[in-house]
Scaffold this active site. Sequence first.
Site, PDB file in Angstrom:
ATOM      1  N   MET A  19       0.809  -1.201   0.000  1.00  0.00           N
ATOM      2  CA  MET A  19       0.000   0.000   0.000  1.00  0.00           C
ATOM      3  C   MET A  19       0.852   1.265   0.000  1.00  0.00           C
ATOM      4  O   MET A  19       0.476   2.275  -0.603  1.00  0.00           O
ATOM      5  CB  MET A  19      -0.918   0.005   1.223  1.00  0.00           C
ATOM      6  CG  MET A  19      -2.060  -0.995   1.162  1.00  0.00           C
ATOM      7  SD  MET A  19      -3.140  -0.736  -0.281  1.00  0.00           S
ATOM      8  CE  MET A  19      -3.548   0.979  -0.065  1.00  0.00           C
ATOM      9  N   TYR A 153      -1.869  -7.477  16.680  1.00  0.00           N
ATOM     10  CA  TYR A 153      -2.185  -6.551  15.590  1.00  0.00           C
ATOM     11  C   TYR A 153      -3.367  -5.660  15.966  1.00  0.00           C
ATOM     12  O   TYR A 153      -3.316  -4.433  15.780  1.00  0.00           O
ATOM     13  CB  TYR A 153      -2.499  -7.346  14.327  1.00  0.00           C
ATOM     14  CG  TYR A 153      -2.844  -6.489  13.126  1.00  0.00           C
ATOM     15  CD1 TYR A 153      -1.848  -5.863  12.391  1.00  0.00           C
ATOM     16  CD2 TYR A 153      -4.174  -6.331  12.721  1.00  0.00           C
ATOM     17  CE1 TYR A 153      -2.163  -5.084  11.287  1.00  0.00           C
ATOM     18  CE2 TYR A 153      -4.494  -5.560  11.623  1.00  0.00           C
ATOM     19  CZ  TYR A 153      -3.490  -4.939  10.905  1.00  0.00           C
ATOM     20  OH  TYR A 153      -3.809  -4.166   9.817  1.00  0.00           O
TER      21      TYR A 153
END
Length: 251
Positions: A19, A153
């Site tokens: 990304m 995460y």
Amino acid sequence: MTERLAEKVVVVTGAAQGMGQTHARRLVAEGALVVLADIDEEGTAVLARELGEAALPVRLDVTREADWSDALDRAVERFGRVDALINNAGLLARGDVDSTPRETWERVMNVNATGVYLGTAAVMPLLKAQSSGSIVNISSVDGLRGTDHLFAYTASKWAVTGMTKAAAMECAPWGIRVNSVHPGLILTPMSESLGPTRLAIPMGRGARPEEVSAMVAFLASDESAYCTGAEFVIDGGLTAGIPHRDPSAVA
């Protein structure tokens, strides 16, 4: 493509691949001068050759204060200023609360959370001196909800969401905006086989990487001048609820 980011200097972390690479291309296409910051020097060098004079590759380990200082010094030396920081670097590790090793926890938190803190703290004096700027923190839908099997995460992305709000409150008097972006499933070769996951998305598909980059460009630009401390969700309705549909009707 418009040049709404003309001459704005934008630092993108994790720019060598994924990304971050897509964000860098979109920002340059909109007129920005982009600092490609990543620990992968070869990757940023390749991307810089593609993007030309508008790109500056720098080595940056987001967990090291000295690297942040050096990267921002090089940005100012080359382009004269910094207008926006895209805290994009991150890593994902699977694991439950009782099976995530401490080393994994610390590695994920160091990159995903401490890296955002260090970058925000390092760029702040530059932005305050010019009384303007934008910081865009890439969080996740997992920074808005609990997600099983992604304990470290999820915790790190909630930390990003919280830091965004706290920094936005502190920085508003200087005209500095701080926002978070929360992507859901992004269409990559790795995610193409995730049929069941796609069925949970009301729009029935994942996001194209370019769709996330469009939001990043908006938040880096003056068009988002009255946006700060906000979560910008790009998830096709994933966090809105659970769709009840015939799976056979979804491509």
